[in-house]
Design an enzyme around this catalytic site. Structure first.
Site, mmCIF file in Angstrom:
data_model
loop_
_atom_site.group_PDB
_atom_site.id
_atom_site.type_symbol
_atom_site.label_atom_id
_atom_site.label_comp_id
_atom_site.label_asym_id
_atom_site.label_seq_id
_atom_site.Cartn_x
_atom_site.Cartn_y
_atom_site.Cartn_z
ATOM 1 N N GLY A 45 0.808 -1.214 0.000
ATOM 2 C CA GLY A 45 0.000 0.000 0.000
ATOM 3 C C GLY A 45 0.842 1.266 0.000
ATOM 4 O O GLY A 45 0.595 2.194 -0.783
ATOM 5 N N ARG A 331 9.579 -23.885 4.277
ATOM 6 C CA ARG A 331 8.798 -23.708 5.493
ATOM 7 C C ARG A 331 7.775 -24.807 5.736
ATOM 8 O O ARG A 331 7.634 -25.285 6.859
ATOM 9 C CB ARG A 331 8.082 -22.369 5.438
#
Lengths: 638, 254
Positions: A45, A331
């Site tokens: 953003g 992960r």
């Protein structure tokens, strides 16, 4: 409904260039005629707002925190990947692309991922020019470290505060634009709905979190940069305020939600210590560069102090199972292996939900001061939270919900299926497939904001000349009314249970049934229980205070109400995807040695869900994943 | 553990507030300070009372949102260890009385109870706390080698989390530690040199305009800073400000 991903034709490595060469431009004197609404001020953003503002558009940027600098991108520790090949260790754009596609277990869109790898190098240039103080070598050049899922050293970092420094770079660029007047910032303002005018996203409804005022804002395009939905699980590494509301409201207004079941469980977090706990703290994955993960070989050793367990009685399970990647296995694999060890009764610490991350060898090899320099702040943080000194005894870690790969469906232009609505960063689904590699979230957030949307937004805006929306169009008032009604409803229940108790219950259910391992029976059960919990919420929740004031209980109530609906969508997606891939591990679908078993024939697609109305099941729309360059392979890190 | 709390309650920006007594019962020693408040709030909600409003977000010590003054010390008695969210109840004595107030400063208007408005810090950044750079036109990152000691010191300064504890701790409510950290981070780096004078003049003047006080070397700021920003950056800022002011009078500012 068919989905057009708008991927440019031509060879993979020319697609982005081809696109840019033919992109629709908005002339400088026309840019100021367009108003763009940006929701969220994290890496995606803030970088989008700063860049588009600098280009001359009028930007309104909204965030729920008291300052845009506090968005949760700030908490990313480890680093940001870029195919700079500064280490001369064989890296290239193609290799970063391939690692990311493979890391995502071949469930992401080839062209998007290639573009991400392609712009990665420019991100580093951009950030250095802004003054981001990346780690450097004595010669003054940038330093790199390695990260899970890669065999090259391509991660740039700023101590353990990379996210903070990258966000501050973007935040400062944003502040410069605010000073220039091109961006108007609305802190402590939460988006509660999306306004659709004649099928186009033309505005939002927001709540001023200080005065409680509900207002509408009109724009020529809306960009959602609102992050992920990890807090559906209650306990996660996300900030307390992170929520799904903006994207879920957009979904209820017609935007497709893609792959909601893809959630990432991060392997190195501080284990849960009690039921009062409000969040889980992540320890950067970069620790796995030097730390060795182990559990005792025998269950009866679990209670012993770690230094009393001799070398031969320790199971360095990642090194054993994945010799070529070892402790740097991706992960999802590392997390699942930790769960398996603990399920096997070999976990350590309270409740047996923990594994050791041991630095003794690294300290011996590199010296205490090097380890302090690399990870000092993480060790400090660990000691502060647990009261244990990790220089002297191994850390205890356990996986925790950390990132969500799913998100609103977007095409190559980062546009959702609603014209005008664009989605950036973690809020979209596009680049990480079923599993995200470390140091790739920062890369994607900044790629989307600095380098992708500034080029692609013209595709939409160039169709909107002379079509300025009337801010008094009845759609604004109607949407605002919906929001007011919902707020009134939340406040009027006046039951006996707190918002938090519902959130915790939902979180436990999702963690249990839709967490690191899922199966049909568990998901079916969750799909029965979530609507019951939701029903109880609307009958028995207690939200104190009023709507027209600073009311944190009301804020949370709105978010939890959305999680209670969204959790169901997540489980439905997980149930429908009858395969294992990346972070989505269905126990029914695994290889004999316990690895994820994909089903490319039936599931090499993006699962995009379309909202069909209250009480109706959503429709599944598939976007086939077409691989023009890469061959689908079984992911192996052995 | 049990605690006796005295918490500042104030409804909205105007009006007067007061310390209200609460009992925090059965608090696990491993709970963080904010988790202790969560438990108290759950209890208040169950009794039909309004919970205590306080700012918090990441709860891992980096976002800078949490902002409590505990027993008179911003971020609590564990000076310099970290933010309020990183303070754990095991550091307190069972049965202790704990006073909880917001970060107090004229430039931080109170919003509700323990939450304040720190927008003034954003406006100081707007006045020069950045490097003007156009997205997409940067030279190669390694084209400009930066000596490691310079880069490291810039990073020390850049570690500021913008929480405002320095302001709350200062008897003058000065924001000099915050301003000097940002100025030092950018001024030390070669990329930040072209705008150095504009930066320090702009930021210091905005700081004054916001109503922050002057620095008179109490060093309370340094003592409570969760990011360990040293007060020596204030000296650096004073020198840079003086130099920039002199150059300004001779129209030679960078």
């Amino acid at each position: 409904m068919t989905l057009d991903s708008k991927i440019p034709a031509g060879p993979l490595d020319r697609k982005w260039t081809t696109f840019k060469n033919n992109a629709k431009l908005i002339a400088p004197n026309n840019k100021r005629k367009f108003d763009i609404i940006i929701v969220g001020s994290g890496l995606a953003g803030a970088s989008a707002a700063a860049t588009l503002g600098e280009q001359g558009f009028n930007i309104k940027c909204f965030c729920y925190q008291d300052s845009p600098r506090r968005a949760h991108s700030i908490a990313a520790q480890g680093g940001i990947n870029a195919a700079k090949n500064y280490q001369n260790d064989g890296d290239s754009v193609y290799r970063l692309f391939y690692d990311t596609i493979k890391g995502g277990d071949f469930r992401s869109r080839e062209a998007n991922v290639y573009r991400l790898a392609e712009v990665s190098a420019a991100i580093i240039d951009q950030c250095v020019a802004q003054g981001v103080p990346f780690a450097r070598e004595y010669g003054g050049l940038l330093a790199n470290r390695s990260f899970g899922g890669a065999q090259v050293s391509r991660t740039f970092y700023a101590r353990g505060q990379t996210g903070q420094q990258l966000l501050l770079g973007a935040y400062q660029a944003l502040q410069a634009q605010i000073a220039r007047g091109s961006v108007k910032m609305f802190p402590r303002t939460e988006m509660l709905d999306l306004v659709i005018v004649d099928g186009h996203a033309k505005g939002i409804v927001v709540r001023d979190m200080v005065t409680g005022e509900i207002s509408t804002h009109a724009g020529d395009a809306v960009l959602l940069c609102t992050g992920g939905y990890g807090n559906a699980f209650y306990l996660s590494t996300n900030a307390k305020g992170c929520n799904v509301t903006a994207t879920y409201r957009a979904y209820k207004r017609g935007a497709l939600f893609a792959n909601p079941c893809y959630t990432q469980i991060h392997p190195t977090c501080i284990p849960v210590s009690g039921n009062y706990q409000s969040k889980l703290t992540l320890m950067s994955e970069s620790l796995r560069n030097d730390g060795r993960v182990w559990v005792p070989k025998r269950r009866e050793d679990c209670g012993k102090p770690p230094h009393e367990i001799p070398e031969e009685d320790r199971d360095y399970y990642l090194e054993r199972k994945y010799p070529s990647y070892g402790n740097l296995a991706p992960r999802d694999i590392s997390s699942r292996s930790a769960k398996e060890a603990c399920d096997d009764g070999r976990g350590v610490g309270p409740g047996g939900r923990g594994v050791y991350l041991d630095f003794a060898d690294a300290i011996k090899r590199l010296g205490l001061s090097t380890i302090q320099e690399r990870y000092g702040n993480l060790f400090e943080m660990y000691e502060n939270i647990t009261g244990e000194n990790a220089y002297e005894r191994p850390m205890r870690i356990y996986p925790a919900v950390h990132y969500t790969m799913g998100g609103l469906w977007v095409d190559y232009h980062l546009s959702s299926n609603i014209p005008g609505l664009h989605v950036l960063g973690e809020a979209n689904f596009s680049d990480h497939g079923a599993n995200r590699l470390g140091a790739s979230a920062l890369m994607q957030g900044l790629a989307d904001g600095y380098f992708v949307i500034p080029y692609t937004i013209g595709e939409y805006l160039s169709t909107q000349f002379g079509k300025k929306v009337d801010p008094h169009h009845p759609a604004f008032e109607a949407t605002k009314k919906d929001v007011l009604e919902r707020t009134r409803k939340l406040l009027s229940v006046q039951g006996t249970r707190s918002v938090d108790s519902f959130h915790r219950e939902l979180g436990l259910l999702l963690w249990d049934k839709c967490g690191m391992a899922r199966d049909k029976a568990g998901l079916t059960e969750a799909l029965e229980k979530i609507p019951q919990l939701r029903e109880e919420f609307w009958k028995n929740v207690r939200v104190p205070g009023s709507g027209d004031s600073f009311n944190q209980s009301l804020e949370m109530a709105g978010r939890v109400a959305d999680f209670l609906e969204f959790g169901e969508l997540m489980c439905l997606d997980a149930l429908t995807r009858e395969e294992s891939c990346g972070g989505h591990f269905r126990t029914e679908y695994q290889t004999p040695d316990g690895e994820a078993l994909r089903n490319d024939e039936l599931f090499a697609h993006v699962a995009a869900w379309k909202y069909e109305g209250e009480g109706k099941p959503p429709t599944l729309i598939k976007e086939p994943l077409v691989y023009e360059t890469v061959k689908l392979a079984t992911r192996s890190y052995k | 553990m049990n605690f006796h709390l005295k918490v500042w309650r104030q409804n909205g920006t105007s009006g007067t507030g007061k310390l209200v007594d609460y009992e925090a019962r059965n608090i696990p020693s491993e709970a963080s300070f904010l988790e202790m408040l969560d438990i108290v709030n759950e209890d208040l909600v169950s009794k039909g009372e309004e919970p205590i409003a306080f700012d918090h977000d990441c709860r891992e010590g980096i976002c800078g949102m949490c902002s409590l003054t505990i027993n008179g010390v911003p971020h609590g008695k564990d000076r310099g260890v970290g933010t309020t969210c990183q303070l754990y109840m095991r550091k307190f004595k069972d049965g202790e009385t704990i006073t909880i107030e917001p970060f107090r400063a004229g430039a931080f208007p109170l919003q509700k109870d323990l939450a304040v408005n720190r927008g003034a810090l954003d406006r100081i950044i707007q006045a020069g706390g950045f490097i003007s750079e156009r997205s997409g036109s940067a030279p190669d990152a390694n084209a400009l080698p930066i000596p490691k000691p310079i880069a490291d010191t810039a990073m020390d300064a850049a570690a500021c989390i913008g929480c405002g504890a320095c302001v709350a701790a200062c008897p003058n409510s000065s924001a000099m530690l915050f301003v000097s950290a940002k100025a030092a981070h950018l001024n030390l780096l070669p990329q930040g040199k072209p705008e150095k004078d504009r930066r320090v003049l702009g930021m210091v003047r905005q700081m004054d305009a916001e109503g922050f006080g002057n620095c008179s070397n109490y060093y309370e700021c340094e003592a409570v800073c969760p990011a360990h920003i040293p007060a020596s950056f204030i000296a650096m800022l004073n020198r840079d400000y003086t130099a920039a002011s002199i150059r300004e009078t001779t129209s030679a500012t960078a």
